[in-house]
Each structure stands twice: as structure tokens, then as C-alpha cells.
Design an enzyme around this catalytic site. Structure first.
Site, PDB file in Angstrom:
ATOM      1  N   VAL A   1       0.831  -1.207   0.000  1.00 25.52           N
ATOM      2  CA  VAL A   1       0.000   0.000   0.000  1.00 25.52           C
ATOM      3  C   VAL A   1       0.866   1.258   0.000  1.00 25.52           C
ATOM      4  O   VAL A   1       0.390   2.342  -0.317  1.00 25.52           O
ATOM      5  CB  VAL A   1      -0.948   0.007   1.222  1.00 25.52           C
ATOM      6  CG1 VAL A   1      -0.230   0.462   2.495  1.00 25.52           C
ATOM      7  CG2 VAL A   1      -2.181   0.876   0.967  1.00 25.52           C
ATOM      8  N   SER A   2       2.146   1.092   0.295  1.00 27.12           N
ATOM      9  CA  SER A   2       3.073   2.216   0.417  1.00 27.12           C
ATOM     10  C   SER A   2       3.924   2.383  -0.838  1.00 27.12           C
ATOM     11  O   SER A   2       4.726   1.501  -1.166  1.00 27.12           O
ATOM     12  CB  SER A   2       3.995   1.990   1.626  1.00 27.12           C
ATOM     13  OG  SER A   2       5.155   2.768   1.543  1.00 27.12           O
ATOM     14  N   PRO A   3       3.809   3.525  -1.533  1.00 27.84           N
ATOM     15  CA  PRO A   3       4.643   3.743  -2.727  1.00 27.84           C
ATOM     16  C   PRO A   3       6.119   3.906  -2.366  1.00 27.84           C
ATOM     17  O   PRO A   3       6.997   3.527  -3.140  1.00 27.84           O
ATOM     18  CB  PRO A   3       4.063   5.026  -3.333  1.00 27.84           C
ATOM     19  CG  PRO A   3       3.443   5.743  -2.169  1.00 27.84           C
ATOM     20  CD  PRO A   3       2.911   4.664  -1.276  1.00 27.84           C
TER      21      PRO A   3
END
Length: 227
Positions: A15-17
Site C-alpha cells: 500500500v506504500s509507494p
């Protein structure tokens, strides 16, 4: 005689770029530096809650900055980040719990390395942070896994496994281990050097990681730097 390989654990969530940036760079360096990279899929939501941190996307000025920052970072790191049309929905309403349980299931069943974990994680990042596609539904997870090279039968088994108590507990343990290292976000690199754990947060600490393990940082594309 070659020095012993340094162990680096990389805690991340798709979910974290910023986790994607850290993930790709560490994967590029795993055969350049004298390291044993251990991928540690975990749940960012649990880390944020457990540490009392507030997601940057919930702070208006930080959110605006992130949009510009990710565009620049995507070019610099050569990672195809293109934020979803509704980042708030993708990150906070839909989230990544089912996706990370699926990755944990892949890791539980993989034997002889972590190539499948690497490829499935990458395909999930591609969906949410490049193609603006869902990563929460079984069909979405199946599509990502099959694109990563898993068979339909393997995917069916992994989908069942991902909802089991065994895998839920596995992801909880990994998330708690990140919190035990005083994590407050991802990516989190834990370098084990001379019996001590050195912890680095974020996708902009590679020079320090290199210094810590006695290696050389050659930029985000070490293969190109060697030419």
C-alpha cells in the site's frame, strides 16, 4: 577470503509507494552488495496504529507534497509510479490487509528463495501504484499472482491459505517484529552488523545503509553505474 554476508531485513507493505522504491533498490543491490536480503511483508496499518503515527496522506500539505515528490522519485529511481485517481480510497478505505496476507501466504509456501514473493509483491504494487487497479478482491490477487508466474492451482491454494489463522498470525508476527524495531512506517530496513541491529526508515537512506555495512552506494541503478 570474502567477508561474511550482512543480513538486511526489509519490512514493507504494497500500500506504500515509498516501500516500492525501497524494495526495488534493495532488490537491485542484493547481488551487488555482499548481503543476504530477507523480504519481510508486514501490515503498515498495524504499524501506524501500534506506533501512534499518522499517515502523511491525512495531512493536507503533506499529501500535496507527496504527489509532486512521488513523480520526481519515480523518474529518479526508474520505478513506474503513477498514483491512483483516488489515493485516499486506495490507501485508507480499501487498504492492503488481504493483499499482505496473500503475500505472506506466498512466502509461507515458497521453497528455496523468495523469487515468488518478490514477483507477486511487484505485481501488486504495479496494480495499485501504476495501473490504478484493485488489490483487495480475490480476482485481483489471482490476476497479480498469475502475472507473476504462479499457476491457477497454486493461486487457488494460496487464496485459501491467506484467510487461515496460520497466515493471519504470521503477518501479525512480522508486523510486531517491525514494531519491536520501533517502526513507525515503511519501508524499514534492519541491517544486522556485528551482532547489532541498525534500523533505517524510508527510501532515502541508501547512502547510510551502504556506509553501515561497508559497501558503496552507486545510485538507484547500480547495474548502469558499473558500465
Amino acid at each position: 577470503m570474502a567477508s561474511s554476508r550482512k543480513v538486511i531485513e526489509l519490512f514493507y507493505d504494497v500500500v506504500s509507494p515509498y516501500s516500492w522504491l525501497g524494495f526495488e533498490v534493495m532488490c537491485r543491490y542484493r547481488n551487488v552488495w555482499n548481503i543476504d536480503l530477507k523480504l519481510r511483508p508486514a501490515f503498515l496499518g498495524g504499524v501506524m496504529q501500534g506506533s501512534g503515527n499518522k499517515p502523511p496522506g491525512l495531512v493536507p500539505n503533506k499529501f500535496l507534497y507527496m504527489t509532486t515528490d512521488l513523480h520526481r522519485l519515480a523518474q529518479y529511481f526508474q520505478v513506474p509510479i503513477s498514483p491512483p485517481a483516488d489515493p485516499f480510497e486506495a490507501m485508507f478505505e480499501k487498504g492492503s490487509l488481504s493483499a499482505m496476507r496473500f503475500v505472506a501466504a506466498v512466502q509461507e509456501r515458497e521453497v528455496g528463495g523468495d523469487k515468488q514473493v518478490e514477483q507477486v509483491s511487484r505485481e501488486l504494487w504495479m496494480r495499485i501504484w501504476s495501473q490504478d487497479k484493485d488489490i483487495t478482491q480475490p480476482a485481483s490477487l489471482s490476476e497479480a499472482a498469475m502475472k507473476a508466474g504462479l499457476s491457477a492451482c497454486e493461486v487457488e491454494e494460496l487464496l485459501k491459505l491467506s484467510t487461515s489463522k496460520e497466515i493471519k498470525d504470521k503477518l501479525k508476527r512480522s508486523t510486531q517484529e517491525a514494531l519491536d524495531h520501533r517502526a513507525f512506517g515503511f519501508p524499514l530496513a534492519v541491517c544486522h552488523v556485528n551482532g547489532k541491529a541498525e534500523v533505517f526508515f524510508g527510501s532515502d537512506r541508501f547512502e547510510l545503509i551502504a556506509h553501515c555495512i561497508g559497501e558503496k552506494w552507486m545510485g538507484p541503478q547500480p547495474a548502469a553505474a558499473k558500465l
